[in-house]
Design a protein around this motif. Structure first.
Motif, PDB file in Angstrom:
ATOM      1  N   LEU A 216      87.670 -33.935   1.737  1.00  0.00           N
ATOM      2  CA  LEU A 216      88.288 -33.837   3.052  1.00  0.00           C
ATOM      3  C   LEU A 216      89.634 -34.550   3.092  1.00  0.00           C
ATOM      4  CD1 LEU A 216      85.166 -34.543   5.282  1.00  0.00           C
ATOM      5  CD2 LEU A 216      86.087 -32.324   4.596  1.00  0.00           C
ATOM      6  N   ASN A 217      90.554 -34.001   3.879  1.00  0.00           N
ATOM      7  CA  ASN A 217      91.853 -34.635   4.112  1.00  0.00           C
ATOM      8  C   ASN A 217      91.718 -35.538   5.330  1.00  0.00           C
ATOM      9  OD1 ASN A 217      94.503 -35.351   4.402  1.00  0.00           O
ATOM     10  ND2 ASN A 217      95.296 -33.276   4.658  1.00  0.00           N
ATOM     11  N   TRP A 218      91.077 -36.670   5.101  1.00  0.00           N
ATOM     12  CA  TRP A 218      90.771 -37.616   6.178  1.00  0.00           C
ATOM     13  C   TRP A 218      91.269 -39.013   5.797  1.00  0.00           C
ATOM     14  CZ3 TRP A 218      85.376 -37.293   8.903  1.00  0.00           C
ATOM     15  CH2 TRP A 218      85.141 -35.995   9.348  1.00  0.00           C
ATOM     16  N   PRO A 219      92.551 -39.270   5.752  1.00  0.00           N
ATOM     17  CA  PRO A 219      93.026 -40.599   5.374  1.00  0.00           C
ATOM     18  C   PRO A 219      92.482 -41.666   6.323  1.00  0.00           C
ATOM     19  CG  PRO A 219      94.789 -39.282   6.325  1.00  0.00           C
ATOM     20  CD  PRO A 219      93.644 -38.354   6.104  1.00  0.00           C
ATOM     21  N   ASP A 220      92.175 -42.827   5.774  1.00  0.00           N
ATOM     22  CA  ASP A 220      91.664 -44.002   6.511  1.00  0.00           C
ATOM     23  C   ASP A 220      90.224 -43.819   6.994  1.00  0.00           C
ATOM     24  OD1 ASP A 220      94.183 -45.135   6.204  1.00  0.00           O
ATOM     25  OD2 ASP A 220      94.896 -44.300   8.093  1.00  0.00           O
ATOM     26  N   THR A 221      89.912 -42.687   7.592  1.00  0.00           N
ATOM     27  CA  THR A 221      88.584 -42.496   8.170  1.00  0.00           C
ATOM     28  C   THR A 221      87.500 -42.460   7.099  1.00  0.00           C
ATOM     29  OG1 THR A 221      89.559 -41.306  10.013  1.00  0.00           O
ATOM     30  CG2 THR A 221      87.212 -40.997   9.653  1.00  0.00           C
ATOM     31  N   LYS A 222      87.831 -41.978   5.921  1.00  0.00           N
ATOM     32  CA  LYS A 222      86.837 -41.944   4.841  1.00  0.00           C
ATOM     33  C   LYS A 222      86.268 -43.333   4.584  1.00  0.00           C
ATOM     34  CE  LYS A 222      88.702 -38.061   2.149  1.00  0.00           C
ATOM     35  NZ  LYS A 222      89.179 -37.651   0.817  1.00  0.00           N
ATOM     36  N   ALA A 223      87.163 -44.305   4.465  1.00  0.00           N
ATOM     37  CA  ALA A 223      86.716 -45.672   4.163  1.00  0.00           C
ATOM     38  C   ALA A 223      85.820 -46.208   5.274  1.00  0.00           C
ATOM     39  CB  ALA A 223      87.927 -46.584   3.959  1.00  0.00           C
ATOM     40  N   LYS A 224      86.155 -45.891   6.528  1.00  0.00           N
ATOM     41  CA  LYS A 224      85.348 -46.376   7.651  1.00  0.00           C
ATOM     42  C   LYS A 224      83.956 -45.752   7.624  1.00  0.00           C
ATOM     43  CE  LYS A 224      89.315 -47.194  10.690  1.00  0.00           C
ATOM     44  NZ  LYS A 224      90.013 -46.775  11.941  1.00  0.00           N
ATOM     45  N   GLN A 225      83.896 -44.456   7.326  1.00  0.00           N
ATOM     46  CA  GLN A 225      82.579 -43.819   7.280  1.00  0.00           C
ATOM     47  C   GLN A 225      81.760 -44.318   6.098  1.00  0.00           C
ATOM     48  OE1 GLN A 225      81.953 -39.747   8.045  1.00  0.00           O
ATOM     49  NE2 GLN A 225      82.921 -39.900  10.054  1.00  0.00           N
ATOM     50  N   LEU A 226      82.411 -44.498   4.955  1.00  0.00           N
ATOM     51  CA  LEU A 226      81.691 -45.017   3.788  1.00  0.00           C
ATOM     52  C   LEU A 226      81.142 -46.411   4.072  1.00  0.00           C
ATOM     53  CD1 LEU A 226      83.979 -43.825   0.855  1.00  0.00           C
ATOM     54  CD2 LEU A 226      81.657 -43.060   1.332  1.00  0.00           C
ATOM     55  N   HIS A 227      81.930 -47.224   4.771  1.00  0.00           N
ATOM     56  CA  HIS A 227      81.458 -48.571   5.123  1.00  0.00           C
ATOM     57  C   HIS A 227      80.262 -48.481   6.066  1.00  0.00           C
ATOM     58  CE1 HIS A 227      81.552 -52.824   6.181  1.00  0.00           C
ATOM     59  NE2 HIS A 227      81.520 -52.459   7.451  1.00  0.00           N
ATOM     60  N   TRP A 228      80.322 -47.566   7.032  1.00  0.00           N
ATOM     61  CA  TRP A 228      79.218 -47.432   7.992  1.00  0.00           C
ATOM     62  C   TRP A 228      77.959 -46.913   7.300  1.00  0.00           C
ATOM     63  CZ3 TRP A 228      78.861 -49.234  12.813  1.00  0.00           C
ATOM     64  CH2 TRP A 228      77.823 -48.782  13.624  1.00  0.00           C
ATOM     65  N   ILE A 229      78.121 -45.955   6.395  1.00  0.00           N
ATOM     66  CA  ILE A 229      76.971 -45.443   5.646  1.00  0.00           C
ATOM     67  C   ILE A 229      76.423 -46.538   4.744  1.00  0.00           C
ATOM     68  CG2 ILE A 229      76.239 -43.766   3.898  1.00  0.00           C
ATOM     69  CD1 ILE A 229      78.448 -41.897   5.101  1.00  0.00           C
ATOM     70  N   GLY A 230      77.314 -47.256   4.075  1.00  0.00           N
ATOM     71  CA  GLY A 230      76.945 -48.472   3.348  1.00  0.00           C
ATOM     72  C   GLY A 230      75.922 -48.280   2.252  1.00  0.00           C
ATOM     73  N   ARG A 231      76.139 -47.328   1.372  1.00  0.00           N
ATOM     74  CA  ARG A 231      75.201 -47.124   0.268  1.00  0.00           C
ATOM     75  C   ARG A 231      75.305 -48.279  -0.730  1.00  0.00           C
ATOM     76  NH1 ARG A 231      74.225 -44.933  -4.852  1.00  0.00           N
ATOM     77  NH2 ARG A 231      72.413 -43.528  -4.920  1.00  0.00           N
ATOM     78  N   SER A 232      74.171 -48.850  -1.060  1.00  0.00           N
ATOM     79  CA  SER A 232      74.134 -49.985  -1.988  1.00  0.00           C
ATOM     80  C   SER A 232      73.039 -49.774  -3.017  1.00  0.00           C
ATOM     81  CB  SER A 232      73.872 -51.293  -1.239  1.00  0.00           C
ATOM     82  OG  SER A 232      74.901 -51.561  -0.306  1.00  0.00           O
ATOM     83  N   GLU A 233      73.392 -49.906  -4.281  1.00  0.00           N
ATOM     84  CA  GLU A 233      72.409 -49.866  -5.359  1.00  0.00           C
ATOM     85  C   GLU A 233      72.129 -51.298  -5.813  1.00  0.00           C
ATOM     86  OE1 GLU A 233      73.647 -47.355  -8.534  1.00  0.00           O
ATOM     87  OE2 GLU A 233      74.084 -45.641  -7.239  1.00  0.00           O
ATOM     88  N   GLY A 234      70.867 -51.648  -5.859  1.00  0.00           N
ATOM     89  CA  GLY A 234      70.542 -53.016  -6.250  1.00  0.00           C
ATOM     90  C   GLY A 234      69.061 -53.183  -6.507  1.00  0.00           C
ATOM     91  N   ALA A 235      68.560 -54.322  -6.085  1.00  0.00           N
ATOM     92  CA  ALA A 235      67.153 -54.639  -6.331  1.00  0.00           C
ATOM     93  C   ALA A 235      66.524 -55.265  -5.102  1.00  0.00           C
ATOM     94  CB  ALA A 235      67.029 -55.609  -7.506  1.00  0.00           C
ATOM     95  N   GLU A 236      65.251 -54.979  -4.902  1.00  0.00           N
ATOM     96  CA  GLU A 236      64.474 -55.664  -3.874  1.00  0.00           C
ATOM     97  C   GLU A 236      63.693 -56.772  -4.542  1.00  0.00           C
ATOM     98  OE1 GLU A 236      60.866 -54.588  -0.833  1.00  0.00           O
ATOM     99  OE2 GLU A 236      62.625 -53.257  -0.842  1.00  0.00           O
ATOM    100  N   ILE A 237      63.828 -57.975  -4.025  1.00  0.00           N
ATOM    101  CA  ILE A 237      63.218 -59.164  -4.643  1.00  0.00           C
ATOM    102  C   ILE A 237      62.251 -59.789  -3.646  1.00  0.00           C
ATOM    103  CG2 ILE A 237      63.665 -61.431  -5.680  1.00  0.00           C
ATOM    104  CD1 ILE A 237      66.521 -60.411  -6.263  1.00  0.00           C
ATOM    105  N   THR A 238      61.072 -60.156  -4.123  1.00  0.00           N
ATOM    106  CA  THR A 238      60.037 -60.735  -3.261  1.00  0.00           C
ATOM    107  C   THR A 238      59.932 -62.237  -3.508  1.00  0.00           C
ATOM    108  OG1 THR A 238      58.792 -58.667  -3.340  1.00  0.00           O
ATOM    109  CG2 THR A 238      57.618 -60.630  -2.595  1.00  0.00           C
ATOM    110  N   PHE A 239      60.094 -63.018  -2.436  1.00  0.00           N
ATOM    111  CA  PHE A 239      59.970 -64.479  -2.483  1.00  0.00           C
ATOM    112  C   PHE A 239      58.634 -64.872  -1.857  1.00  0.00           C
ATOM    113  CE2 PHE A 239      64.435 -63.886  -2.916  1.00  0.00           C
ATOM    114  CZ  PHE A 239      64.980 -65.039  -3.489  1.00  0.00           C
TER     115      PHE A 239
END
Length: 827
Positions: A216-239
């Protein structure tokens, strides 16, 4: 009139010109959008307004003018143009007014729409008014409800008890964007409470919503939507929790820093807060939680806010090294994101570092630079990947192990000991779709009722089986709102519709049923209006596939940056669902997106009635004309920039239009000298380029240059005046049409061919270039475009300043690049 003969002077009078051309366009349906086989199409769309009682202020027309310039320009370039307008007409303001005055929201909305429409027409926007839509119209509501049923049938619309922003004074749930500092827009207190809600499962589309932004030709807005979606790859840790059978799970993208965790923070709404709070901390924790739950998620996650928290008095056990880790509650952690708890690693996270410094918590570094050098983390966190350093505990990770490898080793170890696993999470949460309001689309859902009689009678006892929702049959749509005398929601979370008992309860085959009394949020109608615009009168379908193929996707979407995330994300989500069920053919609805900047009051503040700095466009149209307003707002600066209104500025633009009028209605000639012709073609090139790139301010500047030049001539060339009328018409359409008519043309210029320039005439014969001595700029020189080195050298040395740096020195080398630079290397 013969060449050079001066006509009788006539003043430029927008007050007589503009209404006449508006009436002409309406009578002739000049801007009716139709498709012609073989022609390209251009669908340009404004974010349609909510018709408030205040009408437009001068900030509103900025985006509308920008889109209208493109619409008019594209018509003249041979495109079939769809440029519609409508009304996002459901919403809380009309309902508040209804509660206050007893006026039905429908009547208020109708009156407000009439005001908005009059104002928009007075500004000369080239909308196809035959396609006007209103989200409150029954035939529009029908198809909004139909789309909801498609979501429901696919399991994407569901019920859940969710924490919501409840305002008891208004008797309704408010969206996050309707709450500021724990209060509604009217200043009423708002708290977070669990309530039965309809939700839309937007999280199922999180990956696609993120990935599809790439095309998409969406300057600036792409970053805002990506931040809102906030996909994170990591680990779930149990304490494990010290002295308890409870456990606390956290999500992290940096499990390599787990050995450096020195505290945990849980969200105020986390279910374990009470269990983990030691008795001596109850009062402080309760007060903090109450305060935190009054804030919206947006407020709580604002990166600029200071992070606060309260110690619960309990400890968790770090599964890597067995350290006791204090457990805190903090409002910057959101219960519905990840696990609702985070581990604090102040040595390697800026937020955690600030938190640790505020509350004097330990800061333990376990990652060094890539070279193995230990980093001083006393004053600032080291957040980059590096190598392991000083890791101790039940897993052997050697110093120097790269961060990526350390993450793998730690996750594998946690999986072996049953304390963790790989996980992907999102900041994006399922969309709360219920509103406890009257003025919204009724949800096409009903439920079985167990009762001992007629549930409409006050003495009857009944139970609604909310866990058995039933979809209204599509043939019964639209489900209309009942008329009420009292629109106030009251204290019953079921909302105002719960009091409409004859509407709410009905019998079918001897069984009682109850309609859903929640209504849809205002977002619903705006999620798909761009599709209804392509086929607004269709009674058999929301839109026809033939017209979808003719107009979609939207080529240009213009609106405020305040909609960069929520509206655009929700609309994209609905469109993808419609794509999956096969009723649209594009994965994304909007190809190009542009956000206009805000126009501030003359005091430099956001326009508002309370500040007394609102400027009504009606007043500007009356005093200066609509074309002056349009042209001024485009001339203020770059479209995307925030700009203050200045009355002196619009007076300057009005003087420019006066000059255009005077030049065009003054003495004319068929002759055109070479200098004028060259400037004319450069103006065509510049204005064409600047409209395509939406640099409207510089396009106007170039037309000012041409107009000023024409004003110096005894008689303006007809060719130049005709061209100026065409170039100016997207910006000042009434004036353009009037001048075109006075030049002898019987038809509107709306579909005239856009002027083209001669490439040979836009090339400069001369060029000004810099003259350097030993690489430092010492002057400039104007040369013929093809001047040779000898000519360039001689001309440069005619500049006394350049000569003073060269004279008496040895010329070692002369560097000359045609059209670029002359550089004397001397010693």
């Amino acid at each position: 009139m013969s060449d050079g003969e001066k006509p009788v002077a006539e003043r430029y009078d927008p007050a007589s010109i503009e209404p006449r051309w508006q009436a002409y366009w309406e009578k002739h349906e000049t801007f009716r959008a139709t498709r012609t086989p073989g022609k390209p199409k251009y669908y340009v769309l404004d974010m349609f307004p909510y018709p408030s009682g205040d009408g437009l202020h001068v900030g509103h027309p900025e985006g509308y003018t920008a889109s209208d310039i493109l619409a008019r320009y594209k018509r003249m370039r041979g495109f079939d143009v769809l440029h519609p307008m409508g009304w996002d007409a459901f919403g809380l303001p009309a309902e508040k007014y209804a509660i206050k005055t007893g006026t039905h929201p429908r009547d208020t909305t109708k009156k407000n729409i009439a005001t908005f429409k009059r104002q928009l027409k007075s500004l000369g926007f080239s909308y196809d008014w035959a396609r006007e839509v209103n989200t409150t119209d029954a035939n529009y509501v029908r198809w909004t409800q139909w789309i909801f049923l498609q979501l429901f049938k696919r399991g994407l619309a569901f019920q859940s008890e969710a924490p919501v922003n409840w305002c008891s004074a208004l008797g309704t749930v408010l969206a996050n964007e309707e709450v500021t500092d724990g209060k509604s827009d009217d200043g009423h207190p708002v708290v977070r409470l669990p309530l039965r809600q309809w939700m839309l499962r937007i999280t199922e589309y999180a990956d696609r919503l993120a990935a599809d932004l790439d095309g998409l030709n969406w300057p600036d807005t792409k970053a805002k939507q990506l931040h809102w979606i906030g996909r994170s790859e990591g680990a779930e840790i149990t304490f494990a929790i010290e002295g308890s059978s409870e456990v606390l799970s956290v999500f992290t993208t940096r499990c390599d820093t787990l050995p450096g965790a020195t505290f945990l923070t849980v969200a105020p709404e986390h279910p374990l807060v009470k269990k983990l709070t030691v008795a001596t901390h109850n009062a402080e924790v309760d007060a903090y939680v109450r305060s935190a739950l009054a804030k919206t998620d947006m407020d709580r996650t604002d990166l600029s806010r200071e992070k606060t928290g309260v110690f619960l008095g309990s400890y968790a056990i770090n599964p890597i090294n067995g350290d006791r880790v204090p457990v805190w509650v903090g409002d910057y952690v959101i219960g519905t994101y990840g696990t609702g708890a985070v581990m604090g690693v102040p040595a390697h996270d800026e937020r955690d570092h600030a938190f640790a410094k505020t509350y004097s918590l330990p800061i333990v570094a376990v990652v060094a630079s890539e070279t193995g050098e230990a980093i001083n983390v006393a004053d600032a966190a080291f957040t980059d990947d590096g190598v392991a350093h000083g890791v101790r505990g039940s897993i052997a990770i050697a110093d120097g192990t790269k961060s990526a490898e350390a993450r793998k080793l730690i996750v594998q170890h946690l999986e072996r000991i049953g304390r963790g696993n790989v996980r992907v999470t999102y900041r994006l949460r399922d969309w709360i779709f219920s509103r406890q309001r009257y003025w919204g689309e009724p949800m096409p859902i009903y439920f079985p009722v167990d009762c001992d009689g007629d549930p409409r009678r006050s003495e009857s006892q009944f139970t609604i089986r909310f866990n058995e929702p039933i979809a209204v049959d599509e043939s019964e749509l639209p489900l209309r709102l009942p008329d009420l005398d009292d629109f106030s929601p009251g204290e019953d979370p079921a909302g105002a519709l719960a009091r409409a008992t004859d509407w709410r309860f009905f019998q079918r085959e001897g069984k009682w049923f109850a309609r859903e009394t929640n209504t849809m949020p205002q977002w619903a109608g705006s999620c798909w209006y761009y599709l209804r615009f392509i086929d607004p009168k269709n009674d058999a379908a929301a839109w026809s596939q033939e017209l979808y193929d003719a107009w979609m996707p939207v080529d240009l979407y213009v609106g405020g940056s305040e909609h960069a995330v929520l509206h655009l994300l929700y609309a994209r989500f609905w469109h993808k669902v419609l794509f999956d069920i096969g009723v649209v053919k594009h994965n994304e609805p909007f190809t190009k997106l542009v956000h206009q900047g805000m126009i501030l009051g003359e005091d430099g503040q956001k326009m508002s009635k309370s500040r007394g700095n609102v400027i009504n466009p009606d007043h500007i149209v009356k005093s200066h004309g609509a074309d002056s307003l349009r042209a001024y707002e485009m001339f203020m600066g770059p479209l995307e920039a925030v700009k203050p209104w200045q009355t002196s500025g619009i007076e300057g633009v009005k003087r420019f239009l006066d000059r255009v009028w005077n030049v065009s209605t003054g003495a004319l000639t068929d002759a055109c000298d070479d200098g004028t012709k060259k400037l004319l073609h450069k103006t065509i090139q510049k204005v064409t380029h600047d409209i395509e790139t939406m640099h409207f301010n510089t396009a106007i500047s170039q037309m000012m240059v041409l107009t000023k030049h024409l004003g110096t001539l005894d008689a303006a060339p007809r060719q130049a005046v005709r061209t100026l009328a065409l170039l100016l018409s997207p910006f000042a359409p009434h004036l353009g049409e009037e001048l075109w008519s006075r030049l002898g043309f019987a038809q509107s210029l709306a579909y005239e061919t856009w002027p083209t320039f001669d490439p040979a005439l836009v090339k400069d014969d001369t060029v000004e270039i810099g003259v350097q001595v030993n690489g430092k700029l010492r002057g400039t020189v104007t040369l013929a475009i093809d001047a040779d080195e000898a000519t360039a050298k001689a001309a440069s040395l005619e500049d006394p300043k350049v000569l003073s740096f060269v004279e008496g020195k040895t010329l070692k080398k002369l560097v000359y690049v045609k059209g670029k630079i002359v550089n004397f290397i001397v010693g």
